[in-house]
Design a protein around this motif. Structure first.
Motif, PDB file in Angstrom:
ATOM      1  N   ILE A   1       1.008  -1.215   0.124  1.00 40.39           N
ATOM      2  CA  ILE A   1       0.051  -0.069  -0.061  1.00 40.39           C
ATOM      3  C   ILE A   1       0.814   1.267  -0.115  1.00 40.39           C
ATOM      4  O   ILE A   1       1.819   1.258   0.899  1.00 40.39           O
ATOM      5  CB  ILE A   1      -0.787  -0.056   1.410  1.00 40.39           C
TER       6      ILE A   1
ATOM      7  N   CYS B   1      -2.070   6.149   0.022  1.00 38.41           N
ATOM      8  CA  CYS B   1      -3.241   5.606   0.603  1.00 38.41           C
ATOM      9  C   CYS B   1      -4.219   6.957   1.305  1.00 38.41           C
ATOM     10  O   CYS B   1      -3.532   7.628   2.161  1.00 38.41           O
ATOM     11  CB  CYS B   1      -3.008   4.509   1.972  1.00 38.41           C
ATOM     12  N   GLN B   2      -5.346   6.665   1.284  1.00 39.75           N
ATOM     13  CA  GLN B   2      -6.100   7.852   1.679  1.00 39.75           C
ATOM     14  C   GLN B   2      -6.843   7.292   3.065  1.00 39.75           C
ATOM     15  O   GLN B   2      -7.765   8.251   3.450  1.00 39.75           O
ATOM     16  CB  GLN B   2      -7.301   8.314   0.772  1.00 39.75           C
ATOM     17  N   GLN B   3      -6.646   6.226   3.496  1.00 37.66           N
ATOM     18  CA  GLN B   3      -7.252   5.831   4.538  1.00 37.66           C
ATOM     19  C   GLN B   3      -8.827   5.455   4.645  1.00 37.66           C
ATOM     20  O   GLN B   3      -9.301   6.016   5.606  1.00 37.66           O
ATOM     21  CB  GLN B   3      -6.666   6.602   5.901  1.00 37.66           C
TER      22      GLN B   3
ATOM     23  N   GLY C   1     -10.284   3.021   4.450  1.00 39.79           N
ATOM     24  CA  GLY C   1     -10.947   1.739   5.210  1.00 39.79           C
ATOM     25  C   GLY C   1     -11.390   0.568   4.714  1.00 39.79           C
ATOM     26  O   GLY C   1     -12.174  -0.309   5.394  1.00 39.79           O
TER      27      GLY C   1
ATOM     28  N   CYS D   1     -10.030  -1.810   2.085  1.00 43.07           N
ATOM     29  CA  CYS D   1      -8.886  -2.410   1.640  1.00 43.07           C
ATOM     30  C   CYS D   1      -9.611  -3.702   1.086  1.00 43.07           C
ATOM     31  O   CYS D   1      -9.045  -4.186  -0.032  1.00 43.07           O
ATOM     32  CB  CYS D   1      -7.934  -2.830   2.442  1.00 43.07           C
TER      33      CYS D   1
ATOM     34  N   CYS E   1      -9.508  -1.406  -3.411  1.00 46.82           N
ATOM     35  CA  CYS E   1      -8.972  -0.132  -3.211  1.00 46.82           C
ATOM     36  C   CYS E   1      -9.242   0.988  -4.279  1.00 46.82           C
ATOM     37  O   CYS E   1      -8.908   0.917  -5.405  1.00 46.82           O
ATOM     38  CB  CYS E   1      -7.432  -0.051  -2.950  1.00 46.82           C
TER      39      CYS E   1
ATOM     40  N   GLY F   1      -9.527   3.967   8.298  1.00 49.80           N
ATOM     41  CA  GLY F   1      -8.084   3.649   7.583  1.00 49.80           C
ATOM     42  C   GLY F   1      -7.609   2.237   7.321  1.00 49.80           C
ATOM     43  O   GLY F   1      -8.589   1.483   7.382  1.00 49.80           O
ATOM     44  N   THR F   2      -6.578   2.103   7.048  1.00 55.69           N
ATOM     45  CA  THR F   2      -5.898   0.868   6.242  1.00 55.69           C
ATOM     46  C   THR F   2      -6.631  -0.490   7.473  1.00 55.69           C
ATOM     47  O   THR F   2      -6.411  -0.432   8.724  1.00 55.69           O
ATOM     48  CB  THR F   2      -4.412   0.473   6.426  1.00 55.69           C
TER      49      THR F   2
HETATM   50  S1  SF4 Z   1      -8.795   0.971   0.415  1.00 55.06           S
HETATM   51 FE1  SF4 Z   1      -7.131   0.535   2.106  1.00 55.06          FE
HETATM   52  S2  SF4 Z   1      -5.153   0.722   0.832  1.00 55.06           S
HETATM   53 FE2  SF4 Z   1      -6.943   1.809  -0.223  1.00 55.06          FE
HETATM   54  S3  SF4 Z   1      -6.790   3.966   0.349  1.00 55.06           S
HETATM   55 FE3  SF4 Z   1      -8.250   2.913   1.743  1.00 55.06          FE
HETATM   56  S4  SF4 Z   1      -7.169   2.437   3.222  1.00 55.06           S
HETATM   57 FE4  SF4 Z   1      -5.654   2.748   1.755  1.00 55.06          FE
END
Ligand code: SF4
Ligand SMILES: Cc1cc2nc3c(=O)[nH]c(=O)nc-3n(C[C@H](O)[C@H](O)[C@H](O)COP(=O)(O)OP(=O)(O)OC[C@H]3O[C@@H](n4cnc5c(N)ncnc54)[C@H](O)[C@@H]3O)c2cc1C
Lengths: 172, 523
Positions: B183, B194-196, B198, B200, B204, B322-323
């Motif tokens: 990521i 990554c834009q956090q 959440g 994943c 994405c 977030g991640t």
């Molecule tokens: S999906 Fe996951 S990797 Fe992608 S921006 Fe969101 S938190 Fe980041």
């Protein structure tokens, strides 16, 4: 899933219906809250059956801060020609089990712990498992329910949480 | 740009499946000038198609063809038709994956030697070792943009990580950080940071997480050497009288069947479909299935020793922000039999949304014990346990002739029993996970059972000796020179680490080998 708000007053509602337990009133073709806050039309299930089903749903997944209308929405899908016979049979068995434990009916069983005791007795039945399994998505996958648990759902359109508190914990 | 190859073109390499293994292999071969037809059962979905909604995304991407289960694992009871959580789409499960990208430890290539005889376990050393894999790992890390490797920075820690980190450090753990993740922590390789958001696991939408769907696949296509045929479901691999494979039979989106000729066939359908395809390709010459002279096709199915620990606190965490998985404790990954088991495990942050939490926290659970947990959803933190499980011959994919898929072919049955080593390791990991959260004030903890398998491994395993496994050090089947296996089913043993970095490293290495052999005329 939308619940039809019926344009009737509380008095009209109560006039044409009977109280089913403490939580619901049932009338010809509908189940409603005693407050008339919501009402749901039923076309294939007996209204009393639907009321019992809603109570059963709450007793399986009780959340005191989640109003009945969400449980009603979660089981509304059983009001179909195909599903109705199985549901009627299941609720008949549920009421019989309640009577077997000395209660007038499932809805007429006052304490949650007594209703849960009745449910425990039929936990392995296909009917119970189908209702419980259906609720996992029927209840918790309602977007309207998510905020009641604090869950924020979709976040992409708001730019994610990078500027909206992904690391805002302040007590650790 | 796509290169349409004729069905009758027998000079092409056919790759079956376009996930971590197949998608990377197809691109790497195309970059080297090799003509490739990649056949993918699923459709094509790109970031604009992904949805931030757990069940809707699952319906869009998950592999939901008929499967059955048996064995003592709880998945067989709770999710009997869904043994594994994998994707049917161009890019495969790299759309869903969380991105944790760890190299194996040296001893994990040599478990038979290191662990000795473990009763009931079919341990075997890999025919390769870490030193040999290191340059390929480096290439894989650069391809995936793995954080904390090369000069790539780590990701920032989210709320869920901060809870894990504080608890782990309070317990004295040292190797605690935001992971080595595929990521982007900064813009990299034409993809955003990554834009956090959440989600994943749902694909994405920013492209910050590496997925073959929007990297290797379009890049391979851009060379003109790769044709990806989507909604092309391979039913059978064909061979000639000399025992070499000649092509594959597949069904298109309308169910019409076609035969694609091939010079080489590479199987990368993930560890349930790959052995199933070899078994379903049985013929008079190969009555037990293709490449199965060892009898090991479908055996030694591994899914990692997994489980989760969720915990409730008296104050909000909001773990879903977030991640999903950027946080790890690595101290328990070592091999240290004094803990009562061989091998080790990692602890990694994990968050589920409310809908999945309701489904997976305690499958089948109900009543207030269950609902009061969800009432505290906002105050929950969570971690996933991933450790090495023991390969067992009896844990296996077989053909279930009583359950047919949409093409009338026997569905795979997935049989799995926990090995006592798996049970001992899980118990240890639950204890440590709970202790981590209790060290920072958890008021309630939940040792949550394994989900349907996300890591599926080992069912066409690599071995030095053809008697012990299905493929050699290059993923080439011992029995048939022009038939390769290119996914996680090659794994001889599972290691403690999430598998995909190793699958990708092996695919890059395999592409190099195949292209080399083709130009030398030995394949
Ligand atoms: S999906 Fe996951 S990797 Fe992608 S921006 Fe969101 S938190 Fe980041
Ligand atoms: C929720 C989730 C989170 C994960 N997180 C991580 C992580 O953080 N780190 C990590 O290392 N791993 C993670 N994984 C695992 C990772 O996704 C897999 O290890 C990896 O994608 C496996 O690669 P593969 O090539 O073996 O199979 P896949 O990526 O599954 O690709 C197989 C492809 O083959 C296709 N296919 C199958 N059969 C046929 C057929 N007969 N004909 C045509 N096509 C076919 C499938 O449709 C699929 O597209 C995660 C998985 C999930 C589900």
């Amino acid at each position: 899933m939308t619940l039809k708000q019926k344009g009737i007053s509380r008095r009209q509602l109560l006039a044409g219906s009977v109280a089913a337990g403490a939580a619901f009133v049932v009338g010809a073709g509908f189940v409603a809250a005693p407050t008339a806050a919501w009402a749901m039309e039923v076309s294939h299930l007996q209204p009393a059956t639907m009321a019992t089903l809603i109570q059963m749903a709450r007793d399986i997944y009780p959340h005191d801060h989640v109003a009945d209308e969400y449980y009603a929405a979660a089981v509304k899908g059983y009001d179909t020609a195909e599903a109705a016979p199985g549901i009627e049979a299941g609720i008949t068995a549920l009421d019989a089990a309640a009577r077997g434990k000395g209660h007038p009916s499932y809805l007429g069983t006052g304490w949650e712990r007594d209703r849960v005791d009745i449910l425990r007795g039929m936990e392995e039945s296909a009917f119970f498992q189908a209702i419980r399994g259906g609720l996992v998505t029927g209840l918790y996958n309602q977007k309207a329910v998510w905020p009641l648990f604090g869950y924020e759902g979709e976040s992409y359109s708001k730019g994610g949480y990078i500027d909206r508190g992904f690391n805002d914990i302040n007590w650790i | 740009m796509t290169a349409p190859f004729e069905l009758t073109d027998d000079s092409v390499v056919v790759v079956i499946g376009t996930g971590a293994g197949g998608g990377v292999l197809a691109n790497e071969l195309a970059q080297k000038g090799v003509s490739v037809v990649a056949l993918e059962a699923g459709g094509r979905y790109l970031p604009e198609d992904y949805v931030n909604d757990e069940w809707e995304s699952f319906g869009q991407l998950a592999w939901l063809d008929k499967r059955t289960t048996s064995g003592d694992w709880r998945v067989a009871r709770d999710f009997s038709g869904l043994p594994a959580w994998i994707v049917k789409a161009v890019g495969g499960t790299t759309t869903h994956w969380a991105g944790a990208s760890l190299r194996f430890q040296p001893h994990e290539f040599k478990t038979k030697t290191t662990y000795g005889n473990v009763q009931g376990a079919n341990l075997l050393d890999w025919p390769i070792d870490l030193a040999e894999m290191e340059p390929w790992y480096e290439k894989a890390e650069a391809k995936l943009g793995v954080t904390r490797t090369g000069d790539r920075a780590g990701l920032p820690g989210n709320n869920n990580f901060k809870v894990l980190e504080a608890g782990a450090k309070a317990l004295g753990y040292k190797e605690v950080h935001t992971g080595r993740m595929a990521i982007n922590s900064a813009d990299y390789d034409d993809r955003l940071a990554c834009q956090q958001t959440g989600f994943c696991f749902q694909g994405c939408k920013w492209g910050a997480k590496w997925s073959a769907a929007y990297t290797d696949i379009p890049r391979g296509e851009a060379t003109g050497n790769l044709e990806v045929r989507e909604r092309a479901h391979v039913l059978k691999i064909e061979h000639d009288a000399s025992g070499k494979v000649t092509g594959v039979l597949y069904a298109d989106k309308d169910g019409n069947q076609h035969l694609q000729n091939a010079r080489i066939v590479c199987v990368a359908g993930n560890s349930i479909e790959s052995p199933r395809l070899l078994l379903n390709s049985a013929s008079a010459m190969f009555p037990d299935g293709l490449a199965n002279s060892s009898g090991q096709v479908g055996r030694n199915y591994m899914r990692h020793m997994t489980g989760s620990v969720y915990a409730v606190f008296d104050k909000p965490v909001r773990m879903w922000r977030g991640t999903t998985m950027a946080g790890i404790v690595q101290d328990e990954a070592r091999h240290d039999p004094s803990r009562g088991f061989v091998g080790g495990y990692e602890l990694e942050t994990l968050a589920l949304g409310l809908p999945f939490m309701a489904a997976f926290l305690d499958p089948g659970g109900w009543g207030r014990e269950f609902t009061t947990a969800l009432d505290s959803y906002e105050n929950m933190a969570g971690m996933w346990i991933v450790g090495e499980d023991m390969p067992q011959e009896t844990n296996r994919i077989t053909l279930n002739h009583d359950a047919l898929d949409q093409y009338g072919l026997p569905a795979p049955n997935v049989h799995f029993d926990d090995h006592p080593n798996d049970v001992a390791m899980r118990a240890h990991a639950y204890r440590q996970g709970i202790a981590i959260y209790e060290a920072v004030g958890a008021t309630r903890t939940f040792p949550t059972p394994p989900y349907p398998s996300t890591h599926n491994l080992g069912t066409n395993r690599m071995s030095e000796n053809p008697r012990d496994g299905v493929v050699n050090r290059w993923g080439q089947t011992h029995d048939i020179a022009n038939l390769f296996v290119s996914d996680g089913s090659q794994f001889t043993t599972g290691a403690a680490e999430n598998p995909t970095l190793t699958i990708v490293a092996l695919a890059i290495r395999q592409a190099d080998h195949i292209a080399g052999q083709m130009s030398q005329g030995t394949l």
